[in-house]
Every structure is written in structure tokens, then in C-alpha cells.
Design an enzyme around this catalytic site. Sequence first.
Site, PDB file in Angstrom:
ATOM      1  N   PHE A 168       0.817  -1.374  -0.078  1.00 14.87           N
ATOM      2  CA  PHE A 168      -0.131   0.175   0.012  1.00 14.87           C
ATOM      3  C   PHE A 168       0.832   1.110   0.077  1.00 14.87           C
ATOM      4  CE2 PHE A 168      -2.804   3.029   1.971  1.00 14.87           C
ATOM      5  CZ  PHE A 168      -3.994   3.167   1.001  1.00 14.87           C
TER       6      PHE A 168
ATOM      7  N   ASP B 249       1.833  -5.932   7.603  1.00 12.41           N
ATOM      8  CA  ASP B 249       0.698  -4.852   7.547  1.00 12.41           C
ATOM      9  C   ASP B 249      -0.656  -5.714   7.647  1.00 12.41           C
ATOM     10  OD1 ASP B 249      -1.415  -3.474   6.578  1.00 12.41           O
ATOM     11  OD2 ASP B 249      -0.200  -1.768   6.043  1.00 12.41           O
TER      12      ASP B 249
ATOM     13  N   TYR C  46     -10.825   0.131  10.709  1.00 11.03           N
ATOM     14  CA  TYR C  46     -12.292   0.594  10.026  1.00 11.03           C
ATOM     15  C   TYR C  46     -12.616  -0.335   9.025  1.00 11.03           C
ATOM     16  CZ  TYR C  46      -8.541   2.809   6.978  1.00 11.03           C
ATOM     17  OH  TYR C  46      -7.619   3.330   6.510  1.00 11.03           O
ATOM     18  N   LYS C  47     -11.994  -1.664   8.365  1.00  7.48           N
ATOM     19  CA  LYS C  47     -12.441  -2.393   7.485  1.00  7.48           C
ATOM     20  C   LYS C  47     -13.062  -3.694   8.136  1.00  7.48           C
ATOM     21  CE  LYS C  47      -8.513  -1.045   4.492  1.00  7.48           C
ATOM     22  NZ  LYS C  47      -8.068  -0.143   4.831  1.00  7.48           N
TER      23      LYS C  47
ATOM     24  N   ARG D 121     -12.976  -4.219  -7.176  1.00  5.74           N
ATOM     25  CA  ARG D 121     -12.862  -4.964  -5.728  1.00  5.74           C
ATOM     26  C   ARG D 121     -14.028  -5.229  -5.124  1.00  5.74           C
ATOM     27  NH1 ARG D 121      -8.621  -2.653  -1.886  1.00  5.74           N
ATOM     28  NH2 ARG D 121     -10.369  -1.251  -1.476  1.00  5.74           N
TER      29      ARG D 121
END
Length: 408
Positions: free
Chosen positions: A130, A199, A224-225, A378
Amino acid sequence: MSEAALAKEAAALDAADGLAAKRAEFDLEDDCVYLDGNSLGALPRGVAGRLSDVVGREWGRLRIRSWEESGWWTAPERVGDRIGRLVGAAPGQVVAGDSTSVNVFKAVVAAIRLRDTGSRDEVLVDAATFPTDGYIARSTARMTGCRIRVVDAADMAREAGPRTAVALVNHVDYRTGRLHDLPAVTAAVRAAGARTVWDLCHSAGALPVHLDATGADFAVGCTYKYLNGGPGAPAFLYVRRALQGRFDSPLPGWNSHADPFAMDPAYAPADGAVRGRVGTPEILSLLALDAALDVWDGVDLAAVRAKSLALTDFFLRCVEAYVPRGRVESVTPEAHGERGGQVSLRCAAGPAGGAGDVMAELIRRGVVGDFRRPDILRFGFTPLYTRFADAERAARVLAEVLEGTRRQ
């Protein structure tokens, strides 16, 4: 297989789903097909009431007393331990707070400071990382006199060597959904005398993670995912217990001091996970996350993983059955051992436009995924609330969009 047959199969799978009741714990419309939990998880129903109490009573009436009486001061460790259960960490090794980027910085610099010799001047970075992780890694390299070496995550184990100080690796590739081998990479990097920073943004809450069992050194992740902590929810930092006494944070804030209220100008680090704190905790968002984590009480991560794989398998079958051949191509690995919790489809430009146009139309028709440039669609499958019927509908509507039709 026909639409009727796949719809019937979806209904049967939903009826047999041991996690099906969990969906009622989220604020989701019955007709909502929300497949973007890998970007922002849905709202757990218990969060609004908890925040109302925090604002109205704890802040509004108790005010400053809530640091002690409501447990605000110890919330980063308490919430960290709750996250720890979901990533295979025993209590006292995870602290919640700050952003993922800040925690990557802490972990990478601390890992470099643990090196056994100055000749270890290399930071290995996952080539598909990322972007923020790469930015932070390059900054830490400039600050510490190290150099960056970019390698494919699949090659990380064999690339670690005598010059390696730390390897920064994404457990799941955010773009493709590829799952990397955390145990094997951790073991190889350790054998080379270096440290790992993992990560976990796209794996925490999506599949079992065994940080303690695999000997991982450091790990970071957002909440938050798949953990449904809300936009901007605090991230987390894992520091293996054996390293905590030598964990030298590059951000020694007053909250990580052994005696914060002594206001001593000389820094003395606290013991344990507290050493990962920096400044005053983000109480409102931290306690929203705490409430959100209630949905995980009693949940078996093995069941979550089994449903995740079943959902993604079923979605791919539906895509193959419905979507005209050649219009999309899965870039997510077929092998279960290499797949995270999402499916990414490469979508060539066509009559419906490019991939961005296709996703915009999907969202307009009630199927919410997301788009990554230049051509990736996605779809995130969150087992606590995603249904097999959602997977079937998403594939069917995708076919309609690509064909420029709306089936009756």
C-alpha cells in the site's frame, strides 16, 4: 448453471450459514448488497448508543472524571487486547491508537534500532505494498541511514540476508487480494537475523492471524475495514512480548512514559504495550471501536475464514456463469491458501465504459464495491454480514451492467 439454480443454491447456503444471525447486529438495509467492507466496514448497531452515552454522560456529566471512572486512560490497552484476540496475540502486546501510517513508522524505526550490527542497512519493502507503507519506509530509511530494496512479497523469504534490518510486508495485497505466507516469511527473515513488520489492514477480522504462534516481531493494522470501527478509527500496533523491553519508539510521547503525570523532562518508557502509545488517546473514536468489537464476541475466526472462502468461491462461480466471457478476469488467486477476503476483477473497457464507469453503475444499481485504477473492480466479502444471496446478486448485476441491460 442457470440463474434460478444459483439463486436456489445461494438461498440454501444462507439457510445453513452459522454466522447468518450476525447480520442483524449491523445497520444494513435488507436489500443492501454492501461489498466494500474491505474499505469501510458497516456500522454495528451497538455503536450509536454507546457513543451517545460517552458523549452525553461520560463527557457531558462526568467530564474529567471519566479518565479514571469510565476507564478512558486504559482504553488503548483494553481495546488492544480485544483486537489481539482476533490476530492471535496474547494480552499485553497490542495497543490501539494513532493511524496505521504512524504505527508503521514506529515499528519500522524500532525494528531498525534492534539490529545487531550497523551493517544491517537494508529495509525490504513489498513491491505491491500500500503506497503509505512505502512512503513511510523510505522516510525511515533516510532518517536511519538505511537503503530501501523493493522485492516481491513472494520472494521476501529468500531475499532477506545479512544486510537486512527489517522486512515490511502486507499480509494481504490490497489490490489483488493475494494472501502472503506470514509464517514462512517470518521464519525466513528471523533466520536471516532480521525483523518483520506485518501490515494486517486487509487480514485482521477477515481470517485467522497467528502473530504469537508464528513469532512475528511487529504488526500494524487499521480497524475501519473488517473490524468495523468506523471512518478514521484508531489503528493498532503489535510488539512481540520478548521485544518490548528493547522497543525504542521514535515517538516517545507523554502517554508512553512510565509516570506520565510526573511531567519529568527526562523520558523513561513504560513497560509493555503502553510503550507503543504517544499522545492523548482519541477517546470518541476509540470507544466507538470498542463498541464495534462487541460483534466479535463468541465468534470463531475459523468459521469466518470458512465462510469467506465459500463466499468468494461462490461469487467467482456466479461471475463465470453470468458475465460474458472475456469481459472480466479475476486477479485474485484461486488457491485458498493464497486468497484473502476479497475478489478483484480486471475489467477491460467496453460498451459500459471503463472499470470506473462499471463500478459507478453497479453502485447506482445497489451493489457497492469499489474501483482501483486503472481497471480493477474490488468486491470485499465480510462474513459477519455478507450473504450468499448478495454474492449471486452482485454477479448478476455486474453481468447486466456489462451487457448494458437490466434483466427482468
